[in-house]
Design an enzyme around this catalytic site. Structure first.
Site, PDB file in Angstrom:
ATOM      1  N   ASP A 179      -9.607  58.023  22.771  1.00  0.00           N
ATOM      2  CA  ASP A 179      -8.916  57.024  21.960  1.00  0.00           C
ATOM      3  C   ASP A 179      -9.818  56.654  20.794  1.00  0.00           C
ATOM      4  O   ASP A 179     -10.964  56.230  20.997  1.00  0.00           O
ATOM      5  CB  ASP A 179      -8.593  55.780  22.791  1.00  0.00           C
ATOM      6  N   GLU A 263      -4.684  61.424  20.508  1.00  0.00           N
ATOM      7  CA  GLU A 263      -3.466  60.843  19.955  1.00  0.00           C
ATOM      8  C   GLU A 263      -3.157  61.465  18.604  1.00  0.00           C
ATOM      9  O   GLU A 263      -4.050  62.000  17.929  1.00  0.00           O
ATOM     10  CB  GLU A 263      -3.617  59.332  19.820  1.00  0.00           C
ATOM     11  N   ASP A 345      -9.164  50.118  25.299  1.00  0.00           N
ATOM     12  CA  ASP A 345      -9.399  51.455  24.769  1.00  0.00           C
ATOM     13  C   ASP A 345      -9.593  52.485  25.889  1.00  0.00           C
ATOM     14  O   ASP A 345      -9.129  53.630  25.777  1.00  0.00           O
ATOM     15  CB  ASP A 345     -10.619  51.448  23.850  1.00  0.00           C
TER      16      ASP A 345
END
Length: 358
Positions: A179, A263, A345
C-alpha cells in the site's frame, strides 16, 4: 535478447564539457532544420520521411564549415528522434513537434561505432576517452550511447544488448501486498514500512528564496544564468533524494517477495485534488510503482494490480466486512463485525496480498 541501459555520471574536463555542449547544439540545429523542412513540405502537401529530411540536411550542412568538426551521428539521431515524434503526432498520441530552444534539455546520441568502454572510461567519436565515475554494470554489445546534462553534471546512458538473465528462485519467499501513500512511501502486508523523504517539502524554503533571487535578475544576463544554475542544482538534489529512496525500497521488496499485489493509481486524477497535489508530486508514487514493476519483471516475480475502485482500506482483512465511511484521519481500522483493530495501511496491504493468493 533484452536491452539494458546504465546511466553513468561522467567526470569531464572543461574542454570536454565544451565539446559536449557543442554536440548538443549541433543536434538541436539539425532537429530544428529538419522540422522547418518538414513544415515547409506540409504546406505543399509533401509528407517527408525522416530519411528524406536527413538527406536534405546533409546537403545543407555543407554550407557551414563548422559542421565538419562535429559528430555527424548527433545530427542523424536528432532527425531520427524527430521522425519518431512525427509518427507519434500522426497517430494522435502527442501534439505537433516544436522547435527546440537553447533552454531545452541538452543531450545527443551516438551509436556503437567508435564507442568503446574500458573499466571507468568511455571512448566517444572525435573527442576520445572520457572518465566515468563507475564501471559499466552490464556485459554485452553496446547499441547506443546518449550523453546528457542534468544541472551541473554530465551523464552517459549506455544501452547494452545483454544475454537473457536467469530467473531467480523465489518460491520460498512470501506473497507481499504493498500500500503506497504520502506520509509512508510503502507499507507491506508484513508490517514493514518505508518512510517517504519528501525532499521537496524539505527544500521548499530554499527553493522559494532562490527563485525570488532569480526573478530580480535581468533576464538572460550572466547573473541570471548563474542563479538559474543554482536552482537547477537544488532541483537535481531533490530528484536524487527521491530516486534514491525509491530504488532502495523497491530493491529490498523484490528481494524478499515471491509475488506482489499493488493498487491501481490514476495519478492524473489524484492530482486534481488541490490539497494533495503538491504532496503527491513530491512522493512520485507513479515512479515508485514503475520501478517496482521493472525490477519484479527482471526477477520473474508476478505483480497483480487491484481494480481501480477496489476498497483496500475500507475492507477488513480478517472477515471481509466493508466500511461505508472511513475518513483519512482514521489511521487505525476498527472492524465492527470481528472487533479487530489494525493499522489502516497494513490492513490495505494485506487485502492487496489476498488478491494474489486468491
Amino acid at each position: 535478447m533484452p536491452y539494458k541501459t546504465h546511466k553513468i555520471a561522467l567526470a569531464p574536463t572543461f574542454r570536454e564539457r565544451r565539446w559536449f555542449a557543442s554536440q548538443c547544439g549541433y543536434a538541436r540545429f539539425a532537429y530544428n532544420h529538419a522540422l522547418s523542412d518538414f513544415k515547409a513540405g506540409l504546406e505543399h502537401d509533401n509528407f517527408q520521411s525522416w530519411q528524406t529530411l536527413n538527406d536534405n540536411f546533409n546537403k545543407t550542412k555543407k554550407r557551414y564549415d563548422w559542421t565538419r568538426s562535429q559528430d555527424q551521428r548527433a545530427a542523424l539521431y536528432a532527425i531520427k528522434h524527430l521522425g519518431q515524434a512525427i509518427t507519434n503526432w500522426v497517430s494522435k498520441r502527442v501534439k505537433f513537434p516544436k522547435f527546440k530552444g537553447r533552454g531545452h534539455k541538452q543531450s545527443w546520441t551516438t551509436d556503437e561505432q567508435s564507442v568503446r568502454v574500458e573499466d571507468k572510461r568511455i571512448r566517444l567519436p572525435k573527442i576520445g576517452w572520457i572518465k566515468m565515475r563507475e564501471a559499466l554494470r552490464f556485459v554485452g554489445k553496446i547499441i547506443q550511447v546518449t550523453i546528457s546534462r542534468t544541472a551541473h553534471r554530465w551523464f552517459a546512458s549506455i544501452t547494452v544488448e545483454t544475454e537473457d538473465t536467469e530467473v531467480v528462485d523465489t518460491s520460498t519467499h512470501p506473497v507481499i501486498g504493498i500500500d503506497v501513500g504520502i506520509n509512508t512511501l510503502a507499507t507491506l502486508s508484513n508490517g514493514t514500512k518505508y518512510d517517504n523523504p519528501r525532499p521537496l517539502k524539505r527544500y521548499e524554503r530554499k527553493l522559494r528564496r532562490e527563485q525570488r533571487k532569480l526573478s530580480r535578475k535581468v533576464f538572460k544576463s550572466k547573473n541570471w544564468f548563474k542563479q538559474k544554475h543554482r536552482l537547477e542544482r537544488i532541483h537535481y538534489r531533490i530528484a536524487c533524494i527521491r530516486t534514491d529512496a525509491h530504488h532502495k525500497a523497491t530493491t529490498e521488496i523484490v528481494n524478499r517477495a515471491s509475488a506482489i499485489g499493488i493498487e491501481t493509481l490514476k495519478i492524473t486524477n489524484m492530482l486534481k485534488n488541490r490539497k494533495l497535489a503538491k504532496a503527491l508530486s513530491d512522493s512520485a508514487l507513479g515512479g515508485f510503482l514503475s520501478k517496482l514493476k521493472t525490477k519484479a519483471e527482471a526477477r520473474g516475480i508476478s505483480i497483480t494490480e487491484a481494480a481501480q475502485f477496489f476498497a483496500s482500506s475500507k475492507t477488513c482483512s480478517r472477515c471481509g466486512h466493508k466500511k461505508d465511511d472511513l475518513t483519512l484521519s482514521e489511521r487505525t481500522y476498527h472492524c465492527s463485525q470481528c472487533d479487530v483493530s489494525i493499522d489502516r495501511d497494513v490492513n490495505a496491504a494485506i487485502n492487496l496480498s489476498h488478491l494474489v493468493v486468491g
